[in-house]
Scaffold this motif. Structure first.
Motif, PDB file in Angstrom:
ATOM      1  N   THR A  54      -0.175  16.484   0.213  1.00 46.37           N
ATOM      2  CA  THR A  54      -1.127  16.652  -0.864  1.00 46.37           C
ATOM      3  C   THR A  54      -1.587  15.051  -1.311  1.00 46.37           C
ATOM      4  OG1 THR A  54       0.701  16.742  -2.546  1.00 46.37           O
ATOM      5  CG2 THR A  54      -0.675  18.534  -1.966  1.00 46.37           C
ATOM      6  N   LEU A  55      -1.759  13.923  -0.610  1.00 49.45           N
ATOM      7  CA  LEU A  55      -1.874  12.328  -0.950  1.00 49.45           C
ATOM      8  C   LEU A  55      -3.455  12.150  -1.112  1.00 49.45           C
ATOM      9  CD1 LEU A  55       0.390  11.119   1.653  1.00 49.45           C
ATOM     10  CD2 LEU A  55       1.187  11.177  -0.216  1.00 49.45           C
ATOM     11  N   GLY A  56      -3.375  11.259  -1.781  1.00 56.73           N
ATOM     12  CA  GLY A  56      -4.800  11.743  -2.250  1.00 56.73           C
ATOM     13  C   GLY A  56      -5.556  10.492  -0.714  1.00 56.73           C
ATOM     14  N   PRO A  57      -7.091  10.590  -1.274  1.00 54.29           N
ATOM     15  CA  PRO A  57      -8.410  10.437  -0.097  1.00 54.29           C
ATOM     16  C   PRO A  57      -7.583   9.035   0.574  1.00 54.29           C
ATOM     17  CG  PRO A  57      -8.918  10.795  -1.915  1.00 54.29           C
ATOM     18  CD  PRO A  57      -7.690  11.267  -1.956  1.00 54.29           C
ATOM     19  N   ASP A  58      -6.671   7.613  -0.657  1.00 52.15           N
ATOM     20  CA  ASP A  58      -6.635   6.265  -0.244  1.00 52.15           C
ATOM     21  C   ASP A  58      -5.415   6.189   0.262  1.00 52.15           C
ATOM     22  OD1 ASP A  58      -5.638   6.989  -2.516  1.00 52.15           O
ATOM     23  OD2 ASP A  58      -6.969   5.586  -3.801  1.00 52.15           O
ATOM     24  N   ALA A  59      -4.837   6.677   0.432  1.00 51.22           N
ATOM     25  CA  ALA A  59      -3.538   6.959   0.628  1.00 51.22           C
ATOM     26  C   ALA A  59      -3.246   6.436   2.050  1.00 51.22           C
ATOM     27  CB  ALA A  59      -2.628   8.058   1.204  1.00 51.22           C
ATOM     28  N   PRO A  60      -2.874   4.963   2.306  1.00 47.72           N
ATOM     29  CA  PRO A  60      -2.314   4.625   3.699  1.00 47.72           C
ATOM     30  C   PRO A  60      -1.765   5.782   4.659  1.00 47.72           C
ATOM     31  CG  PRO A  60      -0.831   3.803   2.638  1.00 47.72           C
ATOM     32  CD  PRO A  60      -1.430   4.624   1.750  1.00 47.72           C
ATOM     33  N   VAL A  61      -2.584   6.277   4.869  1.00 52.03           N
ATOM     34  CA  VAL A  61      -1.506   7.477   5.959  1.00 52.03           C
ATOM     35  C   VAL A  61      -1.699   6.468   7.026  1.00 52.03           C
ATOM     36  CG1 VAL A  61      -2.897   9.297   7.692  1.00 52.03           C
ATOM     37  CG2 VAL A  61      -3.035   9.201   4.511  1.00 52.03           C
ATOM     38  N   ALA A  62      -2.348   6.604   7.998  1.00 56.25           N
ATOM     39  CA  ALA A  62      -2.478   5.757   9.363  1.00 56.25           C
ATOM     40  C   ALA A  62      -1.169   4.888   9.889  1.00 56.25           C
ATOM     41  CB  ALA A  62      -3.304   4.447  10.130  1.00 56.25           C
ATOM     42  N   THR A  63      -1.047   3.789   8.095  1.00 57.20           N
ATOM     43  CA  THR A  63       0.101   2.826   8.720  1.00 57.20           C
ATOM     44  C   THR A  63       1.121   3.583   8.327  1.00 57.20           C
ATOM     45  OG1 THR A  63      -1.078   1.104   7.216  1.00 57.20           O
ATOM     46  CG2 THR A  63       1.339   0.707   6.593  1.00 57.20           C
ATOM     47  N   LEU A  64       1.489   4.602   7.518  1.00 60.62           N
ATOM     48  CA  LEU A  64       2.857   5.367   7.220  1.00 60.62           C
ATOM     49  C   LEU A  64       2.999   6.100   8.768  1.00 60.62           C
ATOM     50  CD1 LEU A  64       2.130   7.359   3.981  1.00 60.62           C
ATOM     51  CD2 LEU A  64       4.436   6.230   4.670  1.00 60.62           C
TER      52      LEU A  64
ATOM     53  N   ALA B 270       1.185  -1.034   0.304  1.00 59.53           N
ATOM     54  CA  ALA B 270       0.136  -0.440   0.209  1.00 59.53           C
ATOM     55  C   ALA B 270       0.653   1.440   0.282  1.00 59.53           C
ATOM     56  CB  ALA B 270      -0.863   0.203   0.933  1.00 59.53           C
ATOM     57  N   ILE B 271       2.279   1.037   1.005  1.00 61.45           N
ATOM     58  CA  ILE B 271       2.350   2.266   0.547  1.00 61.45           C
ATOM     59  C   ILE B 271       3.605   2.396  -1.074  1.00 61.45           C
ATOM     60  CG2 ILE B 271       5.350   3.427   1.627  1.00 61.45           C
ATOM     61  CD1 ILE B 271       4.139   1.858   4.340  1.00 61.45           C
ATOM     62  N   ALA B 272       4.051   1.302  -1.021  1.00 57.83           N
ATOM     63  CA  ALA B 272       4.825   1.275  -2.297  1.00 57.83           C
ATOM     64  C   ALA B 272       3.706   1.814  -4.152  1.00 57.83           C
ATOM     65  CB  ALA B 272       5.134  -0.288  -3.449  1.00 57.83           C
ATOM     66  N   ALA B 273       2.605   1.220  -3.431  1.00 56.70           N
ATOM     67  CA  ALA B 273       1.333   2.181  -4.821  1.00 56.70           C
ATOM     68  C   ALA B 273       1.595   3.931  -4.111  1.00 56.70           C
ATOM     69  CB  ALA B 273      -0.252   1.373  -4.739  1.00 56.70           C
ATOM     70  N   CYS B 274       0.702   4.262  -3.394  1.00 57.69           N
ATOM     71  CA  CYS B 274       0.957   5.667  -2.563  1.00 57.69           C
ATOM     72  C   CYS B 274       1.729   6.452  -3.249  1.00 57.69           C
ATOM     73  CB  CYS B 274       0.372   5.736  -1.287  1.00 57.69           C
ATOM     74  SG  CYS B 274       0.858   7.407  -1.151  1.00 57.69           S
ATOM     75  N   PHE B 275       3.473   5.482  -2.893  1.00 56.08           N
ATOM     76  CA  PHE B 275       4.376   6.554  -3.759  1.00 56.08           C
ATOM     77  C   PHE B 275       3.632   6.141  -5.226  1.00 56.08           C
ATOM     78  CE2 PHE B 275       8.336   6.675  -5.447  1.00 56.08           C
ATOM     79  CZ  PHE B 275       9.414   7.514  -4.722  1.00 56.08           C
ATOM     80  N   CYS B 276       4.002   5.643  -6.143  1.00 52.00           N
ATOM     81  CA  CYS B 276       3.337   5.695  -7.663  1.00 52.00           C
ATOM     82  C   CYS B 276       2.407   6.237  -7.730  1.00 52.00           C
ATOM     83  CB  CYS B 276       3.401   3.603  -7.754  1.00 52.00           C
ATOM     84  SG  CYS B 276       5.231   3.350  -7.776  1.00 52.00           S
ATOM     85  N   ARG B 277       1.411   6.236  -7.248  1.00 54.62           N
ATOM     86  CA  ARG B 277       0.236   7.468  -7.439  1.00 54.62           C
ATOM     87  C   ARG B 277       0.816   8.782  -7.418  1.00 54.62           C
ATOM     88  NH1 ARG B 277      -2.477   3.369  -4.696  1.00 54.62           N
ATOM     89  NH2 ARG B 277      -2.766   5.154  -3.200  1.00 54.62           N
ATOM     90  N   SER B 278       1.586   8.973  -6.455  1.00 55.85           N
ATOM     91  CA  SER B 278       1.610  10.431  -6.045  1.00 55.85           C
ATOM     92  C   SER B 278       2.955  11.059  -6.940  1.00 55.85           C
ATOM     93  CB  SER B 278       2.039  10.431  -4.332  1.00 55.85           C
ATOM     94  OG  SER B 278       2.793   9.833  -3.699  1.00 55.85           O
ATOM     95  N   ARG B 279       3.613  10.406  -6.489  1.00 58.38           N
ATOM     96  CA  ARG B 279       5.033  10.800  -7.422  1.00 58.38           C
ATOM     97  C   ARG B 279       5.301  10.140  -8.515  1.00 58.38           C
ATOM     98  NH1 ARG B 279       4.562  11.358  -1.814  1.00 58.38           N
ATOM     99  NH2 ARG B 279       6.127  12.162  -0.910  1.00 58.38           N
TER     100      ARG B 279
END
Length: 554
Positions: free
Chosen positions: A530-540, A510-519
């Motif tokens: 400015t991360l999207g709403p589906d970012a794994p915020v709690a995990t990070l 989930a972290i890797a996918a978030c990095f790919c989507r955002s960057r």
């Protein structure tokens, strides 16, 4: 009402407790995971010991060393030239522990073990969070070893002292000291990064030694026992070891003109010097000075990455620690949606930085055994040095903002981190130099391109955004006529792909996918948070948090 109580204006409430007495290693999930993945888990006990010091008494030593910076003493009380630099005891304490735990020599003392350079990078990553001022002399001492091996007599004499675990700050000839440090003197007023324009002359003597006449505009860590210096000999630009003392025990003719008044790095000293017939010994061959010194520069560039990643981690830690204790509008800052976006984004950037740093350290570690890793190390060091060092200043500034006004006050660590942040992007070659080095490697060493694309190809098929960016990358090299002009944009894309590939292959998916989507998919704004709403915020946030007993997360 008593006389005292009528003048009682307020109680201190809703102010965090300072972060002290924590273990920098044990509380860093991303660091521990990547050190294990890159083959250095055997050093975990060693790193934990240093981590406890770095998160405890060394933090206080860092404050004291920065509040009481070095002072130049050019003369003794009777007017004799001594050219000594005085340091506060707190700086000596930081240096003592840095050498004890091997910021200078851990990799070389464990050279027969896989992952030795990864473990040593982790030592620097940990120690630099207490204070970055030891990084300069420790980095140069660590990095000097390959350069000195070009001349066996110098290597035999100096290397045992340079990899020592004993810090010896006394101003004495090296053969009378338990341990030594070494610095660098390359740049001159007229040249900067263009060291081939150096004017310092090296005059060969009948006994084969040299006398140096000239100057250095940046002479890093002048308290070191020797410096590697570039000077013009009869055969061209050459590398020399210039010790503080001549072989007869007298002081060498290296005169410190002044200490630099720097933006940051206050606990450490940088200087300008004049060589007035200074004794020097040739390292390597005449005319091969740049080639010789590049063996050193490759490792100091790794340390630029390590130092910047370390500062980003400490800034993230400070922001998280503050926001989990500070309340506003009825709840802790860390529980407020927009702040959580910022904190998670900072944690994501920090994790990507340490992941790439340790991958480069692993490549350097394996370079002597695996040629593909050697060529990958050469190009990835320049890519990582460019990008991670560029990301540190805005990252630390955003973390500083999480603290509000107190983040701008010297009593917190944040101003020191922010002042320190630009250093590594300048030291050992600015961003433009790194980009040109990447282009030079691709042009002159085709194997480096193969190694780079081979590394990136390992993550193909794991994320659509990654695959699209990977497929487009080859085209960015196509227009050779404009490539140098566009090289910053190209190197940035490669750096992001490298970070994404490593996260995809090793981190929480989930972290890797978030990095790919955002960057990579450009779902990220120019600012952090400015991360999207589906970012794994709690995990990070959970992975990055240093958990203490000061205040529970609501």
């Amino acid at each position: 009402m008593s006389f005292t109580s009528q003048f009682l204006t307020h109680e201190v409430q809703n102010q965090p407790e300072a972060l002290m007495d924590y273990n920098v290693w044990e509380t860093d999930t991303a660091l521990r995971e990547v050190v294990e993945r890159d083959g250095a888990s055997w050093a975990s006990d060693h790193l934990s010991e240093y981590g406890a010091l770095a998160g405890g008494e060394l933090i206080q030593a860092g404050y004291e060393a920065n509040e009481n910076g070095p002072r130049l003493r050019p003369f003794d009380r009777y007017g004799r030239r001594i050219d000594e630099v005085e340091f506060h005891p707190a700086y000596h304490r930081l240096m003592t522990e840095a050498m004890k735990y091997g910021m200078n020599g851990f990799a070389w003392r464990n050279a027969n073990r896989a992952g030795a350079h990864v473990a040593r990078a982790a030592v620097m990553y940990i120690g630099s969070q207490a204070d970055a001022g030891v990084g300069c002399p420790m980095s140069m001492t660590y990095a000097a070893i390959p350069a000195l091996r070009h001349t066996s007599t110098l290597a035999e004499k100096w290397i045992p002292k340079l990899i020592s675990t004993e810090y010896d700050p006394r101003s004495l000839p090296m053969d009378r000291k338990a341990g030594c440090t070494i610095g660098m003197g390359m740049t001159e007023k007229q040249g900067g990064s263009d060291v081939r324009s150096n004017t310092t002359r090296a005059i060969r003597q009948p006994d084969g030694t040299y006398e140096l006449v000239g100057h250095k505009w940046f002479f890093s860590a002048p308290m070191c026992d020797a410096h590697l210096v570039l000077a013009q000999a009869e055969g061209g630009l050459s590398c020399f070891l210039v010790p503080r003392f001549r072989p007869d025990g007298s002081r060498n003719a290296v005169e410190i003109q002044r200490l630099k008044d720097k933006l940051g790095d206050w606990s450490n000293a940088s200087s300008e010097v004049e060589f007035r017939g200074a004794f020097g010994e040739l390292v390597g061959e005449e005319g091969r000075g740049v080639v010789t010194i590049l063996d050193m520069v490759a490792l100091t560039r790794l340390d630029c990455m390590t130092g910047s990643a370390s500062q980003m981690r400490q800034a993230t830690v400070q922001a998280l620690h503050h926001t989990r204790q500070r309340r506003a509008f009825g709840k802790y800052l860390v529980d407020q949606p927009l702040m959580r976006n910022v904190l998670a984004d900072l944690a994501l950037e920090s994790e990507a930085a340490v992941t790439l740093t340790m991958r480069v350290a692993r490549a350097i570690d394996a370079a002597g055994r695996d040629e593909s890793e050697a060529v990958f190390a050469r190009i990835a060091t320049a890519i990582g040095k460019y990008w991670i060092c560029k990301r540190a200043p805005p990252h630390i500034n955003e973390a500083q903002e999480c603290l509000g006004g107190i983040g701008y006050v010297e009593e917190t660590m944040m101003p020191r981190l922010y002042r320190q942040a630009p250093l590594n992007s300048i030291w050992e070659g600015s961003g433009n130099v790194q980009c040109l080095d990447v282009l030079r490697a691709l042009r002159k060493e085709p194997a480096s391109r193969d190694a780079l694309f081979g590394e990136l190809a390992g993550a193909k098929g794991l994320d659509r955004s990654y695959d699209a960016e990977f497929d487009a990358l080859a085209g960015s090299f196509a227009d050779a006529e404009t490539l140098e002009y566009r090289s910053r944009a190209v190197v940035e894309r490669v750096a992001l792909l490298l970070q994404a590939s490593l996260l995809l292959k090793s981190a929480d998916q989930a972290i890797a996918a978030c990095f790919c989507r955002s960057r990579l998919a450009k779902e990220h704004g120019l600012a952090f948070g400015t991360l999207g709403p589906d970012a794994p915020v709690a995990t990070l946030i959970e992975r990055a948090m240093v958990k203490t007993s000061v205040a529970p997360i609501s």
